[in-house]
Enzyme design. Sequence first.
Site, PDB file in Angstrom:
ATOM      1  N   HIS A   1       0.826  -1.205   0.000  1.00 22.47           N
ATOM      2  CA  HIS A   1       0.000   0.000   0.000  1.00 22.47           C
ATOM      3  C   HIS A   1       0.864   1.261   0.000  1.00 22.47           C
ATOM      4  O   HIS A   1       1.858   1.344   0.733  1.00 22.47           O
ATOM      5  CB  HIS A   1      -0.903   0.003   1.233  1.00 22.47           C
ATOM      6  CG  HIS A   1      -1.701   1.264   1.417  1.00 22.47           C
ATOM      7  ND1 HIS A   1      -2.629   1.700   0.492  1.00 22.47           N
ATOM      8  CD2 HIS A   1      -1.704   2.198   2.406  1.00 22.47           C
ATOM      9  CE1 HIS A   1      -3.173   2.820   0.913  1.00 22.47           C
ATOM     10  NE2 HIS A   1      -2.626   3.165   2.060  1.00 22.47           N
ATOM     11  N   SER A   2       0.495   2.244  -0.817  1.00 22.06           N
ATOM     12  CA  SER A   2       1.083   3.582  -0.792  1.00 22.06           C
ATOM     13  C   SER A   2       2.613   3.524  -0.892  1.00 22.06           C
ATOM     14  O   SER A   2       3.158   3.038  -1.870  1.00 22.06           O
ATOM     15  CB  SER A   2       0.618   4.312   0.480  1.00 22.06           C
ATOM     16  OG  SER A   2       0.950   5.678   0.443  1.00 22.06           O
ATOM     17  N   TYR A   3       3.327   4.007   0.138  1.00 22.98           N
ATOM     18  CA  TYR A   3       4.791   4.023   0.093  1.00 22.98           C
ATOM     19  C   TYR A   3       5.367   2.612   0.044  1.00 22.98           C
ATOM     20  O   TYR A   3       6.491   2.408  -0.413  1.00 22.98           O
ATOM     21  CB  TYR A   3       5.345   4.765   1.300  1.00 22.98           C
ATOM     22  CG  TYR A   3       6.777   5.236   1.123  1.00 22.98           C
ATOM     23  CD1 TYR A   3       7.057   6.462   0.533  1.00 22.98           C
ATOM     24  CD2 TYR A   3       7.845   4.444   1.512  1.00 22.98           C
ATOM     25  CE1 TYR A   3       8.366   6.884   0.339  1.00 22.98           C
ATOM     26  CE2 TYR A   3       9.159   4.854   1.335  1.00 22.98           C
ATOM     27  CZ  TYR A   3       9.415   6.083   0.744  1.00 22.98           C
ATOM     28  OH  TYR A   3      10.709   6.498   0.549  1.00 22.98           O
TER      29      TYR A   3
END
Length: 422
Positions: free
Chosen positions: A292-294
């Site tokens: 997820h995300s980073y």
Amino acid sequence: MLSHLSAAIPPLYILWIAMAQVAGQEDREKTTALKDLLSRIDLDELMKKDEPPFTFPKTLEEFEYAFNEYGQLRHIKTGKPFVFNAREDLHRWNQKRYEALGEIITQYVYELLEKKCNMTKAILPVDATEDEPTSFIYLSPDALSNPSKLLVLIQGSGVVRAGQWARRLIINQDLDSGTQIPFINRAMEEGYGVMVLNPNENYLEVEKPAKFSPLPSPTEPSDEPAEKRERKDDKEGKKKREFYEKYRNPQKEAETERIPIRENGSSEEHVQYVWDHFVSKAAAKNVFIVAHSYGGLSFVELMNQREMQVKNRVCAVALTDSAHNIWLQETSKSTQDWMQQHCCNWVSSPEPLDTPLDPMLPDCPRVSAGTERHELTSWMSFTSIFRFFSEVLEAKEDEEAEETCNTVTTRSSSLKNKHQDL
């Protein structure tokens, strides 16, 4: 008569000028003191002056909150959701209270991973000494021994720790949307081993020792008599104190320093370290990753550093609103081609779930997560992600079965030809 008036005017005029000069001098002194005050105390500091102490409960029970049967955080007495603004006009205090609750939530999720999911901690670095800072990840009982499938979960950046997607969702919505526990349970039901990474546990924070103020350096000698200079200093000091005493000193937070965890000082380092010491040594033939995300950026960086290893072991990657950028990360063309075939990125979008979206970069397909909220993309894509993994694995197994069949047929034909030659 006029001569008398004209004779009286100069003294009055001189007196008026003198009084104006004295008043002007006092105004200048006040202005100087006020400027000095404002240079030392900004508006944020003034807002802190009436804060209650930063002393908060240490458990959910002391906070008077608990998770109900639906995994929602509710007040024990009122049954209402968590209220951020417990005290009006005290934003910093409310934020500190929220962070204190967040730390309790972190420990609560660790307990769920251990007691409900039967997972155990693995300490990092694996060869850590007793006196160095450490981190950890969570492993299912068969994470290293499962011969078939392994699921690796990587969260985004920030305050979230192992087992969490978003603290805000845990506190304001429920455990299912904010934690990785639904992914863990579903994976175990489908025969996966599971590794839960902890990419934000990068350092040990310790309080700095108190600093001793150095003695003031001697000033240039003055021509003024010492007694006159002391009276002048006392007068200026008194005026400053009269301004400053209106404001209490705000609470001083302890100064801390961060000691990085060896080879785990960043999300990227952590993901690579776990790959080298755990994932690459696991028995699973097929590795699947949710990032997820980073966490997506950290995965792409892993590919940059371990390209052939990742290609040989990873079957599919589900990204959720990934923060990666193949150009800024200088990703190779071969990696981009592999991502096109093996990755899918569920991104925040107003479109219905799984709606194909235009690719922004030539890396991997993008589809809608069915939500415009970044932190919800993993939970909203939950069912689609496991369907994606199943389809990729099925296609791979069919391909391998076909290759095996072709190999057997080729060998059979070769033996038949040899027999005929004989």
